[in-house]
Write a protein that holds these residues in place. Structure first.
Motif, PDB file in Angstrom:
ATOM      1  N   ASN A   1     -11.725  -4.700  -4.960  1.00 59.18           N
ATOM      2  CA  ASN A   1     -10.738  -4.590  -3.885  1.00 59.18           C
ATOM      3  C   ASN A   1      -9.394  -4.147  -4.464  1.00 59.18           C
ATOM      4  OD1 ASN A   1      -8.429  -5.846  -2.212  1.00 59.18           O
ATOM      5  ND2 ASN A   1     -10.161  -6.030  -0.829  1.00 59.18           N
ATOM      6  N   TYR A   2      -8.928  -2.967  -4.054  1.00 61.52           N
ATOM      7  CA  TYR A   2      -7.707  -2.398  -4.621  1.00 61.52           C
ATOM      8  C   TYR A   2      -6.480  -3.282  -4.394  1.00 61.52           C
ATOM      9  CZ  TYR A   2      -9.953   2.158  -5.509  1.00 61.52           C
ATOM     10  OH  TYR A   2     -10.746   3.167  -5.980  1.00 61.52           O
ATOM     11  N   ALA A   3      -6.361  -3.836  -3.179  1.00 62.07           N
ATOM     12  CA  ALA A   3      -5.187  -4.660  -2.866  1.00 62.07           C
ATOM     13  C   ALA A   3      -5.133  -5.895  -3.753  1.00 62.07           C
ATOM     14  CB  ALA A   3      -5.206  -5.067  -1.395  1.00 62.07           C
TER      15      ALA A   3
ATOM     16  N   SER B   1      -3.399  -1.466 -14.825  1.00 55.70           N
ATOM     17  CA  SER B   1      -4.077  -1.597 -13.528  1.00 55.70           C
ATOM     18  C   SER B   1      -3.389  -0.760 -12.461  1.00 55.70           C
ATOM     19  CB  SER B   1      -4.104  -3.063 -13.101  1.00 55.70           C
ATOM     20  OG  SER B   1      -4.903  -3.838 -13.959  1.00 55.70           O
ATOM     21  N   ILE B   2      -2.053  -0.818 -12.440  1.00 56.43           N
ATOM     22  CA  ILE B   2      -1.301  -0.045 -11.441  1.00 56.43           C
ATOM     23  C   ILE B   2      -1.482   1.448 -11.657  1.00 56.43           C
ATOM     24  CG2 ILE B   2       1.042   0.577 -10.712  1.00 56.43           C
ATOM     25  CD1 ILE B   2       1.757  -2.368 -10.938  1.00 56.43           C
ATOM     26  N   GLN B   3      -1.443   1.883 -12.926  1.00 59.78           N
ATOM     27  CA  GLN B   3      -1.632   3.304 -13.220  1.00 59.78           C
ATOM     28  C   GLN B   3      -3.028   3.768 -12.809  1.00 59.78           C
ATOM     29  OE1 GLN B   3      -0.648   3.185 -17.367  1.00 59.78           O
ATOM     30  NE2 GLN B   3       1.535   3.562 -17.033  1.00 59.78           N
ATOM     31  N   SER B   4      -4.021   2.926 -13.044  1.00 59.63           N
ATOM     32  CA  SER B   4      -5.393   3.264 -12.663  1.00 59.63           C
ATOM     33  C   SER B   4      -5.519   3.397 -11.145  1.00 59.63           C
ATOM     34  CB  SER B   4      -6.356   2.179 -13.172  1.00 59.63           C
ATOM     35  OG  SER B   4      -7.678   2.411 -12.721  1.00 59.63           O
ATOM     36  N   LEU B   5      -4.915   2.457 -10.409  1.00 60.59           N
ATOM     37  CA  LEU B   5      -4.956   2.518  -8.947  1.00 60.59           C
ATOM     38  C   LEU B   5      -4.198   3.735  -8.421  1.00 60.59           C
ATOM     39  CD1 LEU B   5      -4.390  -1.247  -8.054  1.00 60.59           C
ATOM     40  CD2 LEU B   5      -6.512   0.046  -7.790  1.00 60.59           C
ATOM     41  N   ALA B   6      -3.067   4.032  -9.057  1.00 60.37           N
ATOM     42  CA  ALA B   6      -2.269   5.188  -8.633  1.00 60.37           C
ATOM     43  C   ALA B   6      -3.055   6.486  -8.821  1.00 60.37           C
ATOM     44  CB  ALA B   6      -0.959   5.241  -9.415  1.00 60.37           C
ATOM     45  N   GLN B   7      -3.782   6.580  -9.925  1.00 58.62           N
ATOM     46  CA  GLN B   7      -4.591   7.771 -10.178  1.00 58.62           C
ATOM     47  C   GLN B   7      -5.695   7.933  -9.136  1.00 58.62           C
ATOM     48  OE1 GLN B   7      -5.915   7.205 -14.208  1.00 58.62           O
ATOM     49  NE2 GLN B   7      -3.949   7.759 -15.096  1.00 58.62           N
ATOM     50  N   LYS B   8      -6.116   6.807  -8.562  1.00 56.50           N
ATOM     51  CA  LYS B   8      -7.142   6.843  -7.521  1.00 56.50           C
ATOM     52  C   LYS B   8      -6.544   7.086  -6.143  1.00 56.50           C
ATOM     53  CE  LYS B   8     -10.092   3.695 -10.156  1.00 56.50           C
ATOM     54  NZ  LYS B   8     -10.565   2.304 -10.307  1.00 56.50           N
ATOM     55  N   GLY B   9      -5.202   7.228  -6.094  1.00 57.74           N
ATOM     56  CA  GLY B   9      -4.539   7.533  -4.831  1.00 57.74           C
ATOM     57  C   GLY B   9      -4.224   6.333  -3.975  1.00 57.74           C
TER      58      GLY B   9
ATOM     59  N   LEU C   1       0.977   3.717  -5.903  1.00 59.44           N
ATOM     60  CA  LEU C   1       1.857   4.885  -6.050  1.00 59.44           C
ATOM     61  C   LEU C   1       3.305   4.501  -5.739  1.00 59.44           C
ATOM     62  CD1 LEU C   1      -0.419   7.596  -4.407  1.00 59.44           C
ATOM     63  CD2 LEU C   1       0.392   7.612  -6.773  1.00 59.44           C
ATOM     64  N   MET C   2       3.501   3.706  -4.681  1.00 62.18           N
ATOM     65  CA  MET C   2       4.844   3.243  -4.350  1.00 62.18           C
ATOM     66  C   MET C   2       5.403   2.383  -5.486  1.00 62.18           C
ATOM     67  SD  MET C   2       6.050   4.356  -1.411  1.00 62.18           S
ATOM     68  CE  MET C   2       7.342   3.152  -1.083  1.00 62.18           C
ATOM     69  N   ALA C   3       4.567   1.511  -6.023  1.00 64.35           N
ATOM     70  CA  ALA C   3       4.999   0.645  -7.120  1.00 64.35           C
ATOM     71  C   ALA C   3       5.373   1.467  -8.346  1.00 64.35           C
ATOM     72  CB  ALA C   3       3.894  -0.353  -7.474  1.00 64.35           C
ATOM     73  N   ALA C   4       4.533   2.455  -8.673  1.00 63.48           N
ATOM     74  CA  ALA C   4       4.811   3.314  -9.825  1.00 63.48           C
ATOM     75  C   ALA C   4       6.124   4.073  -9.621  1.00 63.48           C
ATOM     76  CB  ALA C   4       3.661   4.282 -10.046  1.00 63.48           C
ATOM     77  N   GLY C   5       6.318   4.596  -8.409  1.00 65.87           N
ATOM     78  CA  GLY C   5       7.562   5.300  -8.109  1.00 65.87           C
ATOM     79  C   GLY C   5       8.778   4.411  -8.273  1.00 65.87           C
ATOM     80  N   ASN C   6       8.675   3.175  -7.755  1.00 63.05           N
ATOM     81  CA  ASN C   6       9.793   2.233  -7.889  1.00 63.05           C
ATOM     82  C   ASN C   6      10.077   1.897  -9.349  1.00 63.05           C
ATOM     83  OD1 ASN C   6      10.317   1.948  -5.132  1.00 63.05           O
ATOM     84  ND2 ASN C   6       8.753   0.378  -4.889  1.00 63.05           N
ATOM     85  N   MET C   7       9.021   1.774 -10.139  1.00 68.26           N
ATOM     86  CA  MET C   7       9.202   1.481 -11.560  1.00 68.26           C
ATOM     87  C   MET C   7       9.914   2.624 -12.272  1.00 68.26           C
ATOM     88  SD  MET C   7       5.567  -0.270 -12.593  1.00 68.26           S
ATOM     89  CE  MET C   7       4.993  -1.776 -11.792  1.00 68.26           C
TER      90      MET C   7
END
Length: 270
Positions: free
Chosen positions: A163-165, A193-201, A206-212
Motif C-alpha cells: 500500500n503506497y499510502a 522509500s519516498i524516492q521509490s514511490l515518486a518514481q512510480k508516480g 512527488l509532493m513530498a519530494a518537491g517540498n524537500m
C-alpha cells in the motif's frame, strides 16, 4: 524540520480524498445508465429501491446525491443520516466521509475531533485502508512512544501488501525519527522509500519530494527540480501543486536578482 514534516503529513492526509472507492456492484448498471444520461431523478428512485433492499452502496450514493442536490432536494441533514445508515450497513467509505466532515465542519456538522476519530476508526475496522493510514498519521502526531507503536502496527500489514499510502506514512515517520534521534539510517531509509514511490508516480511522494527540494532541510535545495515536479502536478490539477509552484518561481526569481556570492577562497577557472 518539524514544520517540514507537518506539511508533508498534511499533504499525505489531503491526498486520501482521492482514494479509490470499493468496486461497483453489478446491480448498478441501470443507475449508471441513468446518470450517464443525466437523469438524476430516476437514478435517485432506482437507488432508493436498491437501498430498501439492503444495498449499502446504494444508500451511500443516495447520501451523496442528497448532499449535492442531484435528483432530489439538497439536504445536508438527510445526507448525514443516509451516510450513517450506509456506514452502519458496513459500507466503510460512508464512515470515512463522516469522519472527514466532522473534522472539517462540513455538511452542517459542528467540528468534533473525537467523533471524527470515532468514524475513522469505524471505517478502518471495516477494512478501508486509507482510514487506517490516516489513523496512523494521527497517532504519529501525538508524539508518544505508545502511539508510535500503535501506528506502526496499523501500517505494517498494509506495507507488506504494498500500500503506497502506508509506505509513505512510514517513510515520513522514519525521517522524523532519524532527525529526532540524530541517526542517519532512518533518514536514508525514509528518503529511499519516498524516492521509490515518486518514481512510480505516487502523487503524495512527488509532493513530498518537491517540498524537500524547496526546503533543503533533508536533502540539498534544488529549486529547478522542485519546479519540474510542481509544474507536472499543476497540469494534473493536483491540490497545493499550483501554490507550491508559485513559491518556487518566486524563490527562483529572488535568486536571479541576488545570485549567491562565490566563496572567498574560490579560484576563478581559466
Amino acid at each position: 524540520m518539524k514544520k517540514t514534516l507537518c506539511a508533508l503529513l498534511v499533504t499525505l492526509s489531503s491526498m486520501s480524498l482521492f482514494a479509490e472507492a470499493p468496486a461497483v456492484d453489478p446491480a448498478f448498471s441501470k443507475v449508471q445508465q441513468l446518470i450517464q444520461a443525466k437523469d438524476f431523478t430516476n437514478a435517485y428512485k432506482e437507488l432508493e429501491q436498491l437501498s430498501k433492499a439492503g444495498n449499502s452502496q446504494a444508500t451511500y450514493n443516495l447520501a451523496y446525491l442528497t448532499q449535492t442536490g442531484q435528483g432530489t432536494k439538497q439536504d445536508n441533514k438527510k445526507a448525514v443520516e443516509l451516510y450513517q445508515q450506509a456506514g452502519n450497513k458496513g459500507y466503510p467509505i460512508a464512515n470515512y466521509v463522516l469522519a472527514q466532515n466532522y473534522a472539517s465542519g462540513g455538511l452542517g456538522l459542528t467540528k468534533d475531533a473525537a467523533k471524527a476519530r470515532q468514524y475513522l476508526e469505524k471505517a478502518s475496522s471495516q477494512g478501508f485502508d486509507d482510514a487506517t493510514v490516516e489513523l496512523a498519521v494521527i497517532l504519529f502526531a501525538e508524539g508518544k512512544d505508545s502511539s508510535d507503536k500503535q501506528a506502526l502496527q496499523k501500517l505494517d500489514p498494509l506495507i507488506k501488501k504494498g500500500n503506497y499510502a502506508a509506505i509513505h506514512a512510514k517513510a515520513l515517520y522514519d525521517i522524523s525519527q532519524g532527525f529526532k534521534t540524530k541517526k542517519e539510517a532512518p533518514v536514508k531509509q525514509g528518503l529511499a522509500s519516498i524516492q521509490s514511490l515518486a518514481q512510480k508516480g505516487y502523487i503524495p511522494a512527488l509532493m513530498a519530494a518537491g517540498n524537500m527540494y524547496v526546503n533543503g532541510n533533508i536533502v540539498p535545495q534544488n529549486l529547478p527540480e522542485a519546479k519540474k515536479i510542481f509544474e507536472a502536478l499543476s497540469k494534473q490539477n493536483i491540490p497545493q501543486a499550483k501554490e507550491s509552484l508559485d513559491v518556487v518561481n518566486k524563490l527562483l526569481a529572488d535568486q536571479a536578482k541576488n545570485p549567491p556570492k562565490p566563496a572567498p577562497n574560490a579560484k576563478a577557472k581559466s
